[in-house]
Design a protein around this motif. Sequence first.
Motif, PDB file in Angstrom:
ATOM      1  N   GLY A   1      -8.840  -5.203  -0.354  1.00  9.08           N
ATOM      2  CA  GLY A   1      -8.939  -6.576   0.123  1.00  9.08           C
ATOM      3  C   GLY A   1      -8.851  -6.724   1.626  1.00  9.08           C
ATOM      4  N   ALA A   2      -9.215  -5.698   2.358  1.00 10.56           N
ATOM      5  CA  ALA A   2      -9.112  -5.749   3.817  1.00 10.56           C
ATOM      6  C   ALA A   2     -10.343  -6.326   4.496  1.00 10.56           C
ATOM      7  CB  ALA A   2      -8.833  -4.354   4.369  1.00 10.56           C
ATOM      8  N   GLN A   3     -11.425  -6.511   3.732  1.00  9.64           N
ATOM      9  CA  GLN A   3     -12.641  -7.054   4.331  1.00  9.64           C
ATOM     10  C   GLN A   3     -12.311  -8.394   4.983  1.00  9.64           C
ATOM     11  OE1 GLN A   3     -12.219  -6.244   1.149  1.00  9.64           O
ATOM     12  NE2 GLN A   3     -13.563  -4.531   0.759  1.00  9.64           N
ATOM     13  N   GLY A   4     -12.859  -8.604   6.146  1.00 16.08           N
ATOM     14  CA  GLY A   4     -12.632  -9.862   6.846  1.00 16.08           C
ATOM     15  C   GLY A   4     -11.445  -9.831   7.804  1.00 16.08           C
ATOM     16  N   LEU A   5     -10.613  -8.810   7.732  1.00 11.97           N
ATOM     17  CA  LEU A   5      -9.522  -8.707   8.707  1.00 11.97           C
ATOM     18  C   LEU A   5     -10.101  -8.379  10.079  1.00 11.97           C
ATOM     19  CD1 LEU A   5      -6.672  -6.640   6.981  1.00 11.97           C
ATOM     20  CD2 LEU A   5      -6.770  -9.104   7.344  1.00 11.97           C
ATOM     21  N   ARG A   6      -9.505  -8.960  11.096  1.00 13.04           N
ATOM     22  CA  ARG A   6      -9.883  -8.622  12.476  1.00 13.04           C
ATOM     23  C   ARG A   6      -8.913  -7.562  12.964  1.00 13.04           C
ATOM     24  NH1 ARG A   6      -9.922 -12.952  16.627  1.00 13.04           N
ATOM     25  NH2 ARG A   6     -10.995 -11.327  17.788  1.00 13.04           N
ATOM     26  N   VAL A   7      -9.442  -6.409  13.333  1.00 15.94           N
ATOM     27  CA  VAL A   7      -8.606  -5.307  13.781  1.00 15.94           C
ATOM     28  C   VAL A   7      -9.017  -4.912  15.198  1.00 15.94           C
ATOM     29  CG1 VAL A   7      -7.895  -2.923  13.355  1.00 15.94           C
ATOM     30  CG2 VAL A   7      -8.268  -4.477  11.422  1.00 15.94           C
TER      31      VAL A   7
ATOM     32  N   VAL B   1      -9.829   8.419  17.762  1.00 14.58           N
ATOM     33  CA  VAL B   1     -10.685   7.225  17.685  1.00 14.58           C
ATOM     34  C   VAL B   1     -11.662   7.349  16.517  1.00 14.58           C
ATOM     35  CG1 VAL B   1     -12.474   5.886  18.868  1.00 14.58           C
ATOM     36  CG2 VAL B   1     -10.423   6.605  20.122  1.00 14.58           C
ATOM     37  N   ALA B   2     -12.281   8.511  16.375  1.00 15.35           N
ATOM     38  CA  ALA B   2     -13.237   8.701  15.277  1.00 15.35           C
ATOM     39  C   ALA B   2     -12.553   8.533  13.915  1.00 15.35           C
ATOM     40  CB  ALA B   2     -13.891  10.079  15.370  1.00 15.35           C
ATOM     41  N   GLY B   3     -11.379   9.103  13.764  1.00 21.04           N
ATOM     42  CA  GLY B   3     -10.647   8.964  12.505  1.00 21.04           C
ATOM     43  C   GLY B   3     -10.276   7.525  12.215  1.00 21.04           C
ATOM     44  N   THR B   4      -9.890   6.801  13.249  1.00 22.30           N
ATOM     45  CA  THR B   4      -9.539   5.392  13.100  1.00 22.30           C
ATOM     46  C   THR B   4     -10.743   4.579  12.655  1.00 22.30           C
ATOM     47  OG1 THR B   4      -7.788   5.527  14.748  1.00 22.30           O
ATOM     48  CG2 THR B   4      -8.727   3.347  14.350  1.00 22.30           C
ATOM     49  N   LEU B   5     -11.864   4.766  13.334  1.00 26.33           N
ATOM     50  CA  LEU B   5     -13.060   3.984  13.015  1.00 26.33           C
ATOM     51  C   LEU B   5     -13.581   4.313  11.620  1.00 26.33           C
ATOM     52  CD1 LEU B   5     -14.861   4.013  16.482  1.00 26.33           C
ATOM     53  CD2 LEU B   5     -13.407   2.224  15.488  1.00 26.33           C
ATOM     54  N   THR B   6     -13.515   5.573  11.228  1.00 28.05           N
ATOM     55  CA  THR B   6     -13.945   5.959   9.879  1.00 28.05           C
ATOM     56  C   THR B   6     -13.048   5.314   8.826  1.00 28.05           C
ATOM     57  OG1 THR B   6     -14.879   8.043  10.647  1.00 28.05           O
ATOM     58  CG2 THR B   6     -14.297   7.913   8.311  1.00 28.05           C
ATOM     59  N   ALA B   7     -11.744   5.370   9.046  1.00 21.10           N
ATOM     60  CA  ALA B   7     -10.808   4.765   8.091  1.00 21.10           C
ATOM     61  C   ALA B   7     -11.033   3.258   7.980  1.00 21.10           C
ATOM     62  CB  ALA B   7      -9.367   5.055   8.502  1.00 21.10           C
ATOM     63  N   LEU B   8     -11.225   2.593   9.115  1.00 24.19           N
ATOM     64  CA  LEU B   8     -11.453   1.146   9.076  1.00 24.19           C
ATOM     65  C   LEU B   8     -12.739   0.818   8.329  1.00 24.19           C
ATOM     66  CD1 LEU B   8     -10.356   0.129  12.691  1.00 24.19           C
ATOM     67  CD2 LEU B   8      -9.116  -0.283  10.537  1.00 24.19           C
ATOM     68  N   GLU B   9     -13.780   1.596   8.567  1.00 14.77           N
ATOM     69  CA  GLU B   9     -15.043   1.363   7.859  1.00 14.77           C
ATOM     70  C   GLU B   9     -14.856   1.545   6.350  1.00 14.77           C
ATOM     71  OE1 GLU B   9     -19.620   3.000   7.787  1.00 14.77           O
ATOM     72  OE2 GLU B   9     -18.444   3.226   9.615  1.00 14.77           O
TER      73      GLU B   9
ATOM     74  N   PRO C   1     -14.495  -3.506  14.373  1.00 11.70           N
ATOM     75  CA  PRO C   1     -13.236  -3.621  15.103  1.00 11.70           C
ATOM     76  C   PRO C   1     -13.501  -3.765  16.608  1.00 11.70           C
ATOM     77  CG  PRO C   1     -13.632  -1.343  14.540  1.00 11.70           C
ATOM     78  CD  PRO C   1     -14.716  -2.153  13.880  1.00 11.70           C
ATOM     79  N   THR C   2     -12.583  -4.377  17.299  1.00 10.52           N
ATOM     80  CA  THR C   2     -12.640  -4.450  18.753  1.00 10.52           C
ATOM     81  C   THR C   2     -11.994  -3.181  19.285  1.00 10.52           C
ATOM     82  OG1 THR C   2     -12.402  -6.845  18.677  1.00 10.52           O
ATOM     83  CG2 THR C   2     -11.901  -5.767  20.779  1.00 10.52           C
ATOM     84  N   VAL C   3     -12.701  -2.428  20.123  1.00  5.45           N
ATOM     85  CA  VAL C   3     -12.175  -1.184  20.689  1.00  5.45           C
ATOM     86  C   VAL C   3     -12.069  -1.341  22.199  1.00  5.45           C
ATOM     87  CG1 VAL C   3     -12.515   1.303  20.951  1.00  5.45           C
ATOM     88  CG2 VAL C   3     -13.222   0.162  18.824  1.00  5.45           C
ATOM     89  N   VAL C   4     -10.874  -1.070  22.718  1.00  5.89           N
ATOM     90  CA  VAL C   4     -10.623  -1.158  24.156  1.00  5.89           C
ATOM     91  C   VAL C   4     -10.005   0.169  24.590  1.00  5.89           C
ATOM     92  CG1 VAL C   4      -9.413  -2.394  25.987  1.00  5.89           C
ATOM     93  CG2 VAL C   4     -10.178  -3.629  23.947  1.00  5.89           C
ATOM     94  N   ARG C   5     -10.520   0.745  25.662  1.00  5.71           N
ATOM     95  CA  ARG C   5      -9.963   1.992  26.192  1.00  5.71           C
ATOM     96  C   ARG C   5      -9.136   1.686  27.440  1.00  5.71           C
ATOM     97  NH1 ARG C   5     -12.387   6.569  23.602  1.00  5.71           N
ATOM     98  NH2 ARG C   5     -10.600   7.654  24.512  1.00  5.71           N
ATOM     99  N   VAL C   6      -8.013   2.370  27.573  1.00 10.65           N
ATOM    100  CA  VAL C   6      -7.105   2.208  28.713  1.00 10.65           C
ATOM    101  C   VAL C   6      -6.821   3.586  29.311  1.00 10.65           C
ATOM    102  CG1 VAL C   6      -6.062   0.101  27.813  1.00 10.65           C
ATOM    103  CG2 VAL C   6      -5.022   2.309  27.257  1.00 10.65           C
ATOM    104  N   PRO C   7      -6.332   3.629  30.557  1.00 15.48           N
ATOM    105  CA  PRO C   7      -6.121   4.934  31.191  1.00 15.48           C
ATOM    106  C   PRO C   7      -5.205   5.887  30.402  1.00 15.48           C
ATOM    107  CG  PRO C   7      -6.056   3.222  32.840  1.00 15.48           C
ATOM    108  CD  PRO C   7      -6.100   2.530  31.497  1.00 15.48           C
ATOM    109  N   GLY C   8      -4.033   5.422  29.991  1.00 23.79           N
ATOM    110  CA  GLY C   8      -3.096   6.319  29.324  1.00 23.79           C
ATOM    111  C   GLY C   8      -2.204   5.601  28.336  1.00 23.79           C
ATOM    112  N   ALA C   9      -1.247   6.341  27.776  1.00 24.38           N
ATOM    113  CA  ALA C   9      -0.355   5.786  26.761  1.00 24.38           C
ATOM    114  C   ALA C   9       0.534   4.671  27.317  1.00 24.38           C
ATOM    115  CB  ALA C   9       0.513   6.899  26.164  1.00 24.38           C
TER     116      ALA C   9
END
Length: 167
Positions: A13-19, A35-43, A50-58
Amino acid sequence: MSGHGAPELTVEGAQGLRVGVVAALWHTPVMDGLVAGTLTALEELGITEPTVVRVPGAFELPVVAKALADAGHDAVVALGVVIRGGTPHFEYVCSAATDGLTRVALDTGVPVGFGVLTCDTEQQALERAGVEGSKEDKGAEAATAAVATALALRTVAEPKRRRATGF
């Protein structure tokens, strides 16, 4: 192995969630795997944009995770890697990222999947990054945990909503 005892999550029932996904740039091979594992799992969970934003570091993960939560995302996945060196920098960055992401989740009520690897060596990070030959996929685990928690929060809020509306 650190993954010993991990739960098997069934998420429906996760369809429609904004992640939202916020990912650090340091240690490219590790981060590309996370990142690849995250996007595959979300799909696989039915979340295709999903909205993906990259930042310099942790260290920068919490501020962008908060922005994603404030922008109306139902869950956020935070990805990074900090590898121990010869200075106390490791402890400071790990603590700041962990405390900051915890604060985002508690302050906003939006679950934050914790995909920040804190390892002694790059090899340990690669073993957890979901790349070819990895033993674990912490990006996928963080995504699944964030989505499962978002759905759990909906079930908690549902009785309150019914009381308020009379339905």
